[in-house]
Design a protein around this motif. Structure first.
Motif, PDB file in Angstrom:
ATOM      1  N   LEU A 109      12.691  -3.861 -17.200  1.00 25.49           N
ATOM      2  CA  LEU A 109      13.730  -4.627 -17.874  1.00 25.49           C
ATOM      3  C   LEU A 109      13.747  -6.093 -17.444  1.00 25.49           C
ATOM      4  N   SER A 110      12.982  -6.442 -16.429  1.00 24.43           N
ATOM      5  CA  SER A 110      12.851  -7.826 -15.985  1.00 24.43           C
ATOM      6  C   SER A 110      11.586  -8.420 -16.611  1.00 24.43           C
ATOM      7  N   PRO A 111      11.730  -9.437 -17.450  1.00 23.64           N
ATOM      8  CA  PRO A 111      10.537 -10.019 -18.087  1.00 23.64           C
ATOM      9  C   PRO A 111       9.484 -10.468 -17.072  1.00 23.64           C
ATOM     10  N   GLN A 112       9.908 -11.045 -15.959  1.00 28.29           N
ATOM     11  CA  GLN A 112       8.950 -11.516 -14.957  1.00 28.29           C
ATOM     12  C   GLN A 112       8.212 -10.349 -14.308  1.00 28.29           C
ATOM     13  N   ARG A 113       8.948  -9.323 -13.893  1.00 29.30           N
ATOM     14  CA  ARG A 113       8.296  -8.165 -13.264  1.00 29.30           C
ATOM     15  C   ARG A 113       7.402  -7.426 -14.250  1.00 29.30           C
ATOM     16  N   ARG A 114       7.887  -7.296 -15.483  1.00 25.85           N
ATOM     17  CA  ARG A 114       7.096  -6.630 -16.514  1.00 25.85           C
ATOM     18  C   ARG A 114       5.766  -7.353 -16.703  1.00 25.85           C
ATOM     19  N   ALA A 115       5.802  -8.681 -16.749  1.00 24.45           N
ATOM     20  CA  ALA A 115       4.572  -9.470 -16.912  1.00 24.45           C
ATOM     21  C   ALA A 115       3.648  -9.288 -15.711  1.00 24.45           C
ATOM     22  N   GLU A 116       4.207  -9.241 -14.510  1.00 16.97           N
ATOM     23  CA  GLU A 116       3.392  -9.040 -13.309  1.00 16.97           C
ATOM     24  C   GLU A 116       2.723  -7.670 -13.331  1.00 16.97           C
ATOM     25  N   ILE A 117       3.477  -6.654 -13.702  1.00 16.87           N
ATOM     26  CA  ILE A 117       2.936  -5.292 -13.761  1.00 16.87           C
ATOM     27  C   ILE A 117       1.810  -5.216 -14.784  1.00 16.87           C
ATOM     28  N   LEU A 118       2.067  -5.738 -15.975  1.00 12.35           N
ATOM     29  CA  LEU A 118       1.048  -5.690 -17.021  1.00 12.35           C
ATOM     30  C   LEU A 118      -0.188  -6.501 -16.634  1.00 12.35           C
ATOM     31  N   GLY A 119       0.014  -7.633 -15.980  1.00 14.55           N
ATOM     32  CA  GLY A 119      -1.121  -8.428 -15.521  1.00 14.55           C
ATOM     33  C   GLY A 119      -2.001  -7.646 -14.563  1.00 14.55           C
ATOM     34  N   SER A 120      -1.366  -6.939 -13.639  1.00 11.88           N
ATOM     35  CA  SER A 120      -2.120  -6.111 -12.686  1.00 11.88           C
ATOM     36  C   SER A 120      -2.843  -4.983 -13.400  1.00 11.88           C
ATOM     37  N   LEU A 121      -2.178  -4.372 -14.370  1.00 12.97           N
ATOM     38  CA  LEU A 121      -2.798  -3.271 -15.098  1.00 12.97           C
ATOM     39  C   LEU A 121      -3.971  -3.754 -15.948  1.00 12.97           C
ATOM     40  N   TYR A 122      -3.861  -4.942 -16.521  1.00 15.50           N
ATOM     41  CA  TYR A 122      -4.987  -5.480 -17.292  1.00 15.50           C
ATOM     42  C   TYR A 122      -6.190  -5.736 -16.388  1.00 15.50           C
ATOM     43  N   GLU A 123      -5.956  -6.057 -15.119  1.00 16.52           N
ATOM     44  CA  GLU A 123      -7.066  -6.235 -14.180  1.00 16.52           C
ATOM     45  C   GLU A 123      -7.819  -4.926 -13.964  1.00 16.52           C
ATOM     46  N   LEU A 124      -7.126  -3.792 -14.112  1.00 20.06           N
ATOM     47  CA  LEU A 124      -7.787  -2.492 -13.965  1.00 20.06           C
ATOM     48  C   LEU A 124      -8.807  -2.224 -15.076  1.00 20.06           C
ATOM     49  N   ASP A 125      -8.696  -2.952 -16.175  1.00 17.52           N
ATOM     50  CA  ASP A 125      -9.662  -2.769 -17.264  1.00 17.52           C
ATOM     51  C   ASP A 125     -11.078  -3.099 -16.803  1.00 17.52           C
ATOM     52  N   GLY A 126     -11.213  -3.875 -15.735  1.00 22.23           N
ATOM     53  CA  GLY A 126     -12.523  -4.224 -15.213  1.00 22.23           C
ATOM     54  C   GLY A 126     -13.099  -3.181 -14.275  1.00 22.23           C
ATOM     55  N   VAL A 127     -12.330  -2.124 -13.993  1.00 17.92           N
ATOM     56  CA  VAL A 127     -12.765  -1.069 -13.085  1.00 17.92           C
ATOM     57  C   VAL A 127     -13.241   0.125 -13.904  1.00 17.92           C
ATOM     58  N   THR A 128     -14.363   0.693 -13.492  1.00 19.46           N
ATOM     59  CA  THR A 128     -14.887   1.880 -14.174  1.00 19.46           C
ATOM     60  C   THR A 128     -14.321   3.128 -13.515  1.00 19.46           C
ATOM     61  N   PHE A 129     -13.716   3.990 -14.307  1.00 15.60           N
ATOM     62  CA  PHE A 129     -13.163   5.251 -13.829  1.00 15.60           C
ATOM     63  C   PHE A 129     -13.963   6.405 -14.427  1.00 15.60           C
ATOM     64  N   HIS A 130     -14.479   7.267 -13.556  1.00 20.11           N
ATOM     65  CA  HIS A 130     -15.148   8.490 -13.980  1.00 20.11           C
ATOM     66  C   HIS A 130     -14.297   9.647 -13.487  1.00 20.11           C
ATOM     67  N   LEU A 131     -13.356  10.078 -14.333  1.00 19.33           N
ATOM     68  CA  LEU A 131     -12.407  11.117 -13.937  1.00 19.33           C
ATOM     69  C   LEU A 131     -12.532  12.324 -14.849  1.00 19.33           C
ATOM     70  N   ALA A 132     -12.273  13.487 -14.285  1.00 20.49           N
ATOM     71  CA  ALA A 132     -12.248  14.707 -15.086  1.00 20.49           C
ATOM     72  C   ALA A 132     -10.968  14.679 -15.929  1.00 20.49           C
ATOM     73  N   LEU A 133     -11.135  14.824 -17.212  1.00 23.81           N
ATOM     74  CA  LEU A 133      -9.966  14.842 -18.089  1.00 23.81           C
ATOM     75  C   LEU A 133      -9.653  16.265 -18.490  1.00 23.81           C
TER      76      LEU A 133
END
Length: 133
Positions: A109-133
């Motif tokens: 609900l905090s625009p600043q925190r939400r942006a920080e969280i999403l920014g961190s999550l977008y950085e995960l797009d550069g990581v390769t995950f090989h997980l059992a689904l």
């Protein structure tokens, strides 16, 4: 690549789940089952898209019986397919829905925190995950 045996993966998933459950309002389904962040994600994605492949995949898994189990499977699916930040961002666009699902202390609900969280999550797009689904 990050695999199922990675301690960092377990820590990441636990933190994501904590974040999604933090200050989540208690809601119940028609049959009395407690709703969880899985239900929030499904509702948010349904409002923004025709159908999300991750939601379709998770709902097809008969072994998953609880919203928490489905939510965990969805997070893993999104990590493997590099869709976590985008999927969560779609759910966080609707301020009215956020207030319906979360109490005031939620970082979503905090625009600043939400942006920080999403920014961190977008950085995960550069990581390769090989997980059992």
């Amino acid at each position: 690549p990050v695999t199922d045996g990675s301690r960092e993966l377990h820590s990441l998933c636990a933190q994501l789940e904590f974040l999604l459950q933090f200050d989540l309002k208690e809601k119940r389904s028609f049959f009395g089952q407690r709703k969880d962040y899985w239900d929030f994600l499904c509702q948010g994605l349904a409002r923004r898209r025709q159908e999300h492949e991750g939601v379709r995949f998770v709902t097809s898994l008969d072994k998953l019986k609880t919203p928490v189990g489905r939510g965990r499977a969805f997070l893993r699916y999104c990590l493997v397919h590099r869709q976590l930040a985008e999927s969560l961002q779609l759910c966080l666009l609707d301020a009215e829905s956020l207030c319906e699902w979360y109490y005031a202390r939620s970082p979503f609900l905090s625009p600043q925190r939400r942006a920080e969280i999403l920014g961190s999550l977008y950085e995960l797009d550069g990581v390769t995950f090989h997980l059992a689904l």
